[in-house]
Design a protein around this motif. Sequence first.
Motif, PDB file in Angstrom:
ATOM      1  N   UNK A  85       0.827  -1.210   0.000  1.00 31.15           N
ATOM      2  CA  UNK A  85       0.000   0.000   0.000  1.00 31.15           C
ATOM      3  C   UNK A  85       0.863   1.263   0.000  1.00 31.15           C
ATOM      4  N   UNK A  87       3.556   1.500  -1.638  1.00 28.28           N
ATOM      5  CA  UNK A  87       3.950   1.633  -3.047  1.00 28.28           C
ATOM      6  C   UNK A  87       2.789   2.128  -3.911  1.00 28.28           C
ATOM      7  N   UNK A  88       1.615   1.499  -3.732  1.00 34.64           N
ATOM      8  CA  UNK A  88       0.446   1.848  -4.553  1.00 34.64           C
ATOM      9  C   UNK A  88       0.100   3.327  -4.412  1.00 34.64           C
ATOM     10  N   UNK A  89       0.262   3.854  -3.200  1.00 34.63           N
ATOM     11  CA  UNK A  89      -0.123   5.236  -2.936  1.00 34.63           C
ATOM     12  C   UNK A  89       1.044   6.204  -3.127  1.00 34.63           C
ATOM     13  N   UNK A  92       2.215   8.434  -0.252  1.00 34.07           N
ATOM     14  CA  UNK A  92       1.466   9.626   0.135  1.00 34.07           C
ATOM     15  C   UNK A  92       0.381   9.371   1.171  1.00 34.07           C
ATOM     16  N   UNK A  93       0.105   8.108   1.479  1.00 33.02           N
ATOM     17  CA  UNK A  93      -0.976   7.814   2.427  1.00 33.02           C
ATOM     18  C   UNK A  93      -0.431   7.883   3.858  1.00 33.02           C
ATOM     19  N   UNK A  94      -1.077   8.652   4.736  1.00 38.50           N
ATOM     20  CA  UNK A  94      -0.612   8.715   6.129  1.00 38.50           C
ATOM     21  C   UNK A  94      -0.590   7.323   6.770  1.00 38.50           C
ATOM     22  N   UNK A  97      -3.754   6.010   8.114  1.00 35.58           N
ATOM     23  CA  UNK A  97      -4.706   5.488   7.127  1.00 35.58           C
ATOM     24  C   UNK A  97      -4.367   4.041   6.775  1.00 35.58           C
ATOM     25  N   UNK A 100      -5.650   1.958   9.548  1.00 39.34           N
ATOM     26  CA  UNK A 100      -7.102   1.845   9.527  1.00 39.34           C
ATOM     27  C   UNK A 100      -7.556   0.873   8.440  1.00 39.34           C
ATOM     28  N   UNK A 101      -6.896   0.951   7.277  1.00 37.40           N
ATOM     29  CA  UNK A 101      -7.269   0.072   6.160  1.00 37.40           C
ATOM     30  C   UNK A 101      -6.939  -1.394   6.453  1.00 37.40           C
TER      31      UNK A 101
END
Lengths: 184, 129
Positions: A85, A87-89, A92-94, A97, A100-101
């Motif tokens: 995740x 890498x996918x983002x 940029x994803x905190x 997050x 939580x995911x």
Amino acid sequence: MAAGTGYVGVRLRPGTAGEVLGIEARTIAQRALVGDAALTTIPEIQALCLSVPNVDALVERLTDFVAGRMHGISVDPSTESMINMLHVTGGRLPVGDIGRLHGVDVRTVQRRIVSATGLTPKQMAMIVQFHRALRLRFYDRLDIVSTAIEAGYADQAHMSRVFRHMGGFSPARLPDLVLAGFPI
Amino acid sequence: MKLRYTIIYVADVPATVDFYERAFGLRCRFVHESNLYAEMETGETALAFAGEPMAEMNDLAIRPNRRTEIAAGFEIAFVTDDPHAAYAQAISAGAAGIKPPAEKPWGQVVGYVRDLDGCLIEICSSIGD
């Protein structure tokens, strides 16, 4: 590096280095081990250092070594998903997050990613973000302002500081020998 | 230019294809052997699914869609003669119900579900029916 020097290398999937090298990932995080320091820290690689007739034989030996050590390695699926995740983002994803995911708290994300990679989620996110900015800038020929926006930096100055800190060069021009032409 | 594809990045391409077949009666046109890309048989404009790792391969960054998150600001709309039956079929296939079909002031019947990854799907009658 002297003229005519060649080398071979291998890039390991995030989360696998510890088991491939037989050590805790965090013990070598952010370090470059050379010569005796490397052999002392990771005795298993001694077998790689016997002389070979040519580069191809060296590549083959390294490939066999890593393939053999990779056999049977499994990264915890949830930890692997967290790393994916990042890498996918594009980093940029905190971290909150990502937790939580995956139904876990921030500390659990921290613990799992540090254990698997030796890096904190934030450090890893910054590397992923930097690599993406490099690709956008130098593979996709995006201008500096657009690269900074798309990669998620606050502004051009912020991106320039990160490039200098992590790469030692400016976003204006990629040094010829960076990563010796390896894919970013 | 032509609008030829709508591509949604998903967590699991084969599972999404299976879900769209069962929930909305679509047929699969093509699945790449990597299981990272598939197209549904939706006529000239293909509804397609790409695995999330494809984003990084394309130098993109995306926010993954998940059921537990706020839905992203887009929807896929399916038109059917019987929105109520289609809604029930979607729910029984594992869609999350949001709003059962109801008639709009202009006569169209419209309902909403969320797919496996939480993307909004509208199930409606055609306008004027």
